[in-house]
Design an enzyme around this catalytic site. Sequence first.
Site, PDB file in Angstrom:
ATOM      1  N   ASP A 125      46.754  49.655  46.382  1.00 25.76           N
ATOM      2  CA  ASP A 125      45.636  48.953  45.753  1.00 25.76           C
ATOM      3  C   ASP A 125      44.990  50.053  44.695  1.00 25.76           C
ATOM      4  OD1 ASP A 125      44.298  46.459  45.567  1.00 25.76           O
ATOM      5  OD2 ASP A 125      42.649  47.890  45.974  1.00 25.76           O
ATOM      6  N   TYR A 181      35.633  48.260  41.201  1.00 22.12           N
ATOM      7  CA  TYR A 181      35.499  47.074  40.492  1.00 22.12           C
ATOM      8  C   TYR A 181      34.572  47.384  39.153  1.00 22.12           C
ATOM      9  CZ  TYR A 181      37.892  44.936  44.177  1.00 22.12           C
ATOM     10  OH  TYR A 181      38.963  44.564  44.908  1.00 22.12           O
ATOM     11  N   HIS A 238      50.408  41.617  49.169  1.00 20.11           N
ATOM     12  CA  HIS A 238      49.543  42.599  48.711  1.00 20.11           C
ATOM     13  C   HIS A 238      49.305  43.801  49.759  1.00 20.11           C
ATOM     14  CE1 HIS A 238      46.840  44.728  45.978  1.00 20.11           C
ATOM     15  NE2 HIS A 238      45.796  44.563  46.424  1.00 20.11           N
ATOM     16  N   TYR A 252      38.325  36.973  40.226  1.00 22.60           N
ATOM     17  CA  TYR A 252      37.298  37.874  41.203  1.00 22.60           C
ATOM     18  C   TYR A 252      36.981  39.111  40.876  1.00 22.60           C
ATOM     19  CZ  TYR A 252      41.519  41.103  42.425  1.00 22.60           C
ATOM     20  OH  TYR A 252      42.270  41.772  42.553  1.00 22.60           O
TER      21      TYR A 252
END
Length: 343
Positions: free
Chosen positions: A132, A260, A320, A177
């Site tokens: 990730d 993020y 994922h 998201y």
Amino acid sequence: MEKIQHSHVEVRGLKLHVAQIGSGDKVVVFLHGFPEIWYTWRHQLIAVANAGYRAIAFDFRGYGLSDQPPEPEKANFNDLVDDVVGLLDSLGINKSGIKPMVSCHHQEWNAIWVNIDTTDHTYQLAFLIGKDFGAFPAYMVAAVHPERVSGVLTLGVPFMLPGPSAVQNHLLPQGFYVTRWQEPGRAEADFGRFDAKAVVRIIYTLFSGSEVPVAAEDQEIMDLFDPSTPLPPWFSEEDLSVYASLYEKSGFRFALQVPYRTLNVDGGITELIVKAPTLLIMGEKDYVRKFPGTEDYIRSGAMKHVVPDLEIIFMPEGTHFVQEQLPDQVNEFIITFLGKHSA
């Protein structure tokens, strides 16, 4: 699991929680994503150690049992790059010397590369395995500090750098998201309706699917979860409790900042090429493949322009969280890759 040793290692003024098993000169460092933590690598740590490697996983700054930085909102991916290198130094995975010139440029680190000594200095190298967002520092360290890296293996995320083109939010609906979690205060309010255990349960369940999580205008991301949906069969209540205990300690403040809220911030790296041998493992059912342009980027060979020594493995049933979902297969791929590129 009981053979995994835990400690806190001081790196750049913070104490980072480190889990490791195995010994020797062949080193593998695992870099987690979100909502993951060192524990996401539990299957790989043991398998890699049994194959003769020193296996290390740590909680990034601001995650789990690692210290929070004093000003989380000022953090970015460069901090993680520096932490990886600092951890290698703190654990003695190096030899002293001046780094040689490398084939990239970094605005913040440029001063380190003036007046380069041409003396031959050697370093003990490490393999970096990132999942990730952990793929970002894995690639960045390999490019900026190639003398420290034997090879790179990433899961779920192909080569990309933080910056405006990392994830093209504008090509996805407003309820995407990443867009929602980049908005200051919005994810905090969304997550704040639940305890840490519920947040991890919801995210693990939602993000195990093959569709990109997108909320309607009158929804938040957590509202997409159907409470009747069970945990994935490969993720037990005991696993959930471990994750919950770690996020109860750290909270989600830093996790929302990195990755993020800094995902689209230019990290200042240009002319970057990852020369180390690299393996990308992608699940065919990973929702990331549906990000605009990602599938074509992976399959067209475009990634080889910046990662020339690249191999890609597609896992037909992989999601994922493929390293937890299909650990035996993933471990086999990892150990084969390590064996192929170990000195």
